[in-house]
Design an enzyme around this catalytic site. Structure first.
Site, PDB file in Angstrom:
ATOM      1  N   LYS A 201      66.974  26.151  52.612  1.00 17.66           N
ATOM      2  CA  LYS A 201      66.828  25.407  53.861  1.00 17.66           C
ATOM      3  C   LYS A 201      67.224  26.241  55.073  1.00 17.66           C
ATOM      4  O   LYS A 201      66.727  26.006  56.181  1.00 17.66           O
ATOM      5  CB  LYS A 201      67.657  24.120  53.797  1.00 17.66           C
ATOM      6  CG  LYS A 201      67.091  23.082  52.831  1.00 17.66           C
ATOM      7  CD  LYS A 201      65.656  22.700  53.158  1.00 17.66           C
ATOM      8  CE  LYS A 201      65.158  21.552  52.278  1.00 17.66           C
ATOM      9  NZ  LYS A 201      63.725  21.230  52.548  1.00 17.66           N
ATOM     10  N   SER A 239      62.830  10.686  51.630  1.00 19.08           N
ATOM     11  CA  SER A 239      63.171  10.342  50.251  1.00 19.08           C
ATOM     12  C   SER A 239      62.827   8.890  49.936  1.00 19.08           C
ATOM     13  O   SER A 239      63.124   7.973  50.719  1.00 19.08           O
ATOM     14  CB  SER A 239      64.672  10.574  50.025  1.00 19.08           C
ATOM     15  OG  SER A 239      65.045  10.251  48.721  1.00 19.08           O
TER      16      SER A 239
END
Length: 531
Positions: A201, A239
């Site tokens: 990330k 998510s």
């Protein structure tokens, strides 16, 4: 100092590193042998290695910093997500971190970030843990042997989980661990955490700065696939919205799972692998991921059934965030070169627990930019302790934690590309309708397929009065009544109340982005209904 493996042309003497042993660019078998011999992990009955990430089982956003200097001072969107740190503090931490490598076994990996050679980064990662070296093999793009021999890095990752900042409070930091990006020196330094996702990330955040800022290439936190006719589709979603499931289509080739760039001519994957959540993983639910769990894969923070080396994917005693990493070619229908044509269709996936967003709708340019900035989904009662009613979640550009620039800059690039390349943007609600029932996967797939195959091009559309979306009146494979969420509510009053509540939440969330957003973006906001 001993050296092993395929060493690149230029070394690391300029950094001042003094390890005892250096191991370069080890392959999966060599990495697995290192992990097992050093006691860093254990072999599962499917050939993958299982490792623990220690104290940190996920990213630590509060300990992520960007160096504030002449380059970044006026370009980064500073705040809770992009926290500044001075050049002096960075250099002090870097010096101490480099010193911590002395006498260690050091693993060095040369790799690419970005499948398009016109925009990729040449990254060199230095690690003290063998399984993290294996993680970089899985997750980044692997140069050919002849490319390694002449590889010259233009970005550097330095990572030692054992190095911690004892005087962090004096330095104005939030903890002993850190992940710091320096855009000027082109370095990512990581200490005090063994969670490998910080490397992945961190470089994603770098690309989210470099590509839009320097090249006007839109960087995206999304999945992408390609049809048999070469048509590309992009899927955004937080998510629980079904992004991984819906983009994994047996009739379409996978370009990439998580991170992409959009140029004038291509969509390209940033990565060479997948980093999938594996909680409750079964062959029936996720056959592609299930098959990818084999020799060469790394399983993080999982546990075995007692007396076996078989992983119990329902066991979340360590963390809910159990994951598996593997090279993208472990997915059967993945493209060998992770590049596709510019997209014809973009899907914003949301789990709307209020039951008011249509299961499919087409967005105007302004609406697309507004909802891209908003990045909405919701959690439902029972998913977490204390949640007793729909709880909205907003994440700018569907990946706020990794966006160094003001979200409007990414949204404006999206709008520009919609104009230039005639792209359809669809909102897909994979959540609830007015009855409290979740949309069936079969019907959601039918709507996406209809959009991809152009079957919605000639149907009648009705404007949604609150959000302004265009809602198809019919869609092959979907019960017509479900297309308009108002039809699923027993009470008109209850529908209006729920809809107004969600609209107000959208507009309240957007206040933080008003400064820096164009009138066209703001015009895409939904409107509160009259009583």
């Amino acid at each position: 100092m001993q050296e092993h493996g395929i060493k690149s042309k230029n070394g690391f003497e300029h950094l001042g590193l003094k390890p005892a042993v250096v191991k370069w660019n080890l392959g999966p078998a060599e990495c697995t042998q290192e992990v097992l011999s050093r006691g860093e992990g254990v072999l599962t009955d499917r050939g993958s290695v299982m490792v623990d990430t220690g104290k940190f089982t996920g990213r630590s956003p509060k300990d992520k910093y960007t160096v504030e200097d002449a380059q970044t001072k006026d370009s980064v969107w500073w705040g809770k997500i992009n926290q500044p740190i001075s050049e002096e503090k960075f250099q002090m931490l870097r010096t101490k971190l480099i010193a911590s490598f002395e006498g260690e076994t050091m693993y060095v990996r040369d790799m690419y970030a970005g499948a398009d050679p016109n925009y990729r980064l040449n990254v060199r990662a230095y690690n003290t843990i063998a399984w993290q070296h294996m993680f970089t093999y899985n997750m980044f793009i692997r140069p050919l042997k002849e490319e390694l021999e002449n590889f010259e890095a233009n970005w550097t990752i330095l990572c030692n989980p054992k190095f911690e900042v004892e005087n962090y409070e004096e330095l104005g930091m939030n903890g002993k661990n850190f992940a710091i990006v320096n855009m000027t020196t082109r370095e990512l330094i990581i200490g005090g955490t063994a969670y490998a996702g910080e490397m992945k990330k961190g470089i994603f955040s770098v690309l989210n700065y470099v590509l839009p800022h320097d090249h006007k290439v839109l960087s995206m936190h999304c999945s992408a696939n390609e049809g048999k006719e070469g048509d590309t589709a992009i899927f955004f979603g937080l998510s629980g919205t079904g992004k991984t499931t819906l983009s994994a289509d047996p009739n379409r080739a996978l370009i990439g799972d998580d991170e992409h760039g959009w140029t004038e001519n291509t969509i390209f994957n940033f990565e060479g692998g997948c980093y999938a959540k594996s909680v409750d993983l079964t062959e029936d639910k996720e056959p592609d991921i299930w098959k990818a769990v084999r020799f060469g894969a790394i399983e993080e923070n999982t546990r075995f059934f007692e007396g076996t080396h078989t992983i119990d994917y329902e066991n979340t005693s360590v963390t809910e965030n159990i994951r598996v990493s593997y090279p993208v070619h472990f997915i059967e229908n993945a493209k060998e070169v992770s590049i596709g044509a510019v997209p014809k269709n973009i899907f914003f996936l949301t789990f709307d627990a209020f039951g008011v967003i249509p299961p499919i709708s087409r967005l105007s340019k302004g609406q697309a930019m507004f909802h891209f900035i908003s990045g909405y989904t919701s959690k439902v009662a029972g998913t977490e302790m204390g949640i007793t009613e729909p709880t909205p979640t907003f994440s700018a550009c569907f990946g706020a934690a990794f966006m160094p620039l003001h979200p409007a800059e990414y949204a404006e690039l999206l709008g520009k590309k919609m104009d230039e390349q005639n792209v359809n943007v669809w909102m897909i609600n994979t959540g609830l309708n007015g009855t409290g029932s979740r949309m069936k996967l079969k019907e959601t797939r039918a709507m996406i397929t209809a959009a991809l195959e152009g079957k919605l091009d000639n149907v009648e559309f009705i404007q949604h009065p609150e959000f302004g979306f265009e809602v198809p009146s019919t869609c092959e494979g979907v019960t017509t009544e479900l297309l308009n969420p108002r039809n699923t509510w027993a009470s008109e009053e209850a529908y209006t109340e729920a809809c107004n509540k969600l609209v107000e939440l959208f507009n309240k969330n957007f206040v933080q982005f008003e400064e820096g957003s164009s009138q066209e973006i703001m015009a895409g906001a939904p409107k509160v209904l009259a009583d």
